[in-house]
Write a protein that holds these residues in place. Sequence first.
Motif, PDB file in Angstrom:
ATOM      1  N   THR A  28      14.309  27.296 -56.745  1.00 27.83           N
ATOM      2  CA  THR A  28      15.534  26.916 -56.046  1.00 27.83           C
ATOM      3  C   THR A  28      16.692  26.802 -57.026  1.00 27.83           C
ATOM      4  O   THR A  28      17.790  27.267 -56.753  1.00 27.83           O
ATOM      5  N   GLN A  32      20.142  29.153 -56.944  1.00 28.38           N
ATOM      6  CA  GLN A  32      21.469  28.583 -56.785  1.00 28.38           C
ATOM      7  C   GLN A  32      22.377  28.948 -57.951  1.00 28.38           C
ATOM      8  O   GLN A  32      23.560  29.137 -57.769  1.00 28.38           O
ATOM      9  N   GLU A  42      31.250  35.438 -46.278  1.00 31.04           N
ATOM     10  CA  GLU A  42      30.066  34.660 -46.640  1.00 31.04           C
ATOM     11  C   GLU A  42      30.380  33.170 -46.630  1.00 31.04           C
ATOM     12  O   GLU A  42      29.556  32.356 -46.228  1.00 31.04           O
ATOM     13  N   CYS A  43      31.580  32.829 -47.068  1.00 26.14           N
ATOM     14  CA  CYS A  43      32.011  31.432 -47.044  1.00 26.14           C
ATOM     15  C   CYS A  43      32.029  30.913 -45.606  1.00 26.14           C
ATOM     16  O   CYS A  43      31.516  29.841 -45.314  1.00 26.14           O
ATOM     17  N   GLY A  46      28.596  30.436 -44.125  1.00 27.26           N
ATOM     18  CA  GLY A  46      27.945  29.240 -44.660  1.00 27.26           C
ATOM     19  C   GLY A  46      28.549  27.949 -44.128  1.00 27.26           C
ATOM     20  O   GLY A  46      28.148  26.864 -44.531  1.00 27.26           O
ATOM     21  N   GLY A  48      31.893  27.102 -44.301  1.00 34.69           N
ATOM     22  CA  GLY A  48      33.068  26.664 -45.049  1.00 34.69           C
ATOM     23  C   GLY A  48      34.331  27.389 -44.622  1.00 34.69           C
ATOM     24  O   GLY A  48      34.311  28.253 -43.748  1.00 34.69           O
ATOM     25  N   CYS A  57      35.842  28.359 -51.955  1.00 39.22           N
ATOM     26  CA  CYS A  57      35.271  28.093 -50.644  1.00 39.22           C
ATOM     27  C   CYS A  57      35.212  26.575 -50.496  1.00 39.22           C
ATOM     28  O   CYS A  57      34.647  25.879 -51.335  1.00 39.22           O
ATOM     29  N   GLY A  60      30.783  23.565 -46.458  1.00 37.73           N
ATOM     30  CA  GLY A  60      29.645  24.429 -46.161  1.00 37.73           C
ATOM     31  C   GLY A  60      28.667  24.556 -47.311  1.00 37.73           C
ATOM     32  O   GLY A  60      28.692  23.783 -48.269  1.00 37.73           O
ATOM     33  N   THR A  61      27.830  25.560 -47.231  1.00 37.21           N
ATOM     34  CA  THR A  61      26.785  25.737 -48.243  1.00 37.21           C
ATOM     35  C   THR A  61      27.320  26.333 -49.544  1.00 37.21           C
ATOM     36  O   THR A  61      26.668  26.233 -50.573  1.00 37.21           O
ATOM     37  N   HIS A  62      28.506  26.949 -49.500  1.00 34.89           N
ATOM     38  CA  HIS A  62      29.075  27.570 -50.699  1.00 34.89           C
ATOM     39  C   HIS A  62      30.242  26.751 -51.250  1.00 34.89           C
ATOM     40  O   HIS A  62      31.125  27.291 -51.923  1.00 34.89           O
ATOM     41  N   ASP A  63      30.271  25.470 -50.957  1.00 42.31           N
ATOM     42  CA  ASP A  63      31.375  24.605 -51.360  1.00 42.31           C
ATOM     43  C   ASP A  63      31.630  24.666 -52.865  1.00 42.31           C
ATOM     44  O   ASP A  63      30.720  24.490 -53.671  1.00 42.31           O
ATOM     45  N   GLN A  65      32.471  27.272 -54.661  1.00 42.74           N
ATOM     46  CA  GLN A  65      32.248  28.572 -55.290  1.00 42.74           C
ATOM     47  C   GLN A  65      33.514  29.414 -55.204  1.00 42.74           C
ATOM     48  O   GLN A  65      34.289  29.314 -54.244  1.00 42.74           O
TER      49      GLN A  65
END
Length: 68
Positions: A28, A32, A42-43, A46, A48, A57, A60-63, A65
């Motif tokens: 994992t 990441q 993608e943002c 996810g 965001g 971003c 969300g999951t890509h915060d 990035q």
Amino acid sequence: MRIRRIFAAVIATAALAGLGLTGAATATAAAQGARSSVTPSECKQGGGMPDLMDNLCKGGTHDGQAID
């Protein structure tokens, strides 16, 4: 004698379970850290919002990035 076999099986199972958890955590962390930028779509996928002023971003999951 039977108790020794059961005890050995319990110890072996616990040891193998511990190795499995360690391997999963390593996988994992590697996944990441592999990618540091995402596309605006993608943002959004996810969860965001792409902030094109800061090229980040937000949420969300890509915060946090970078957006490319």
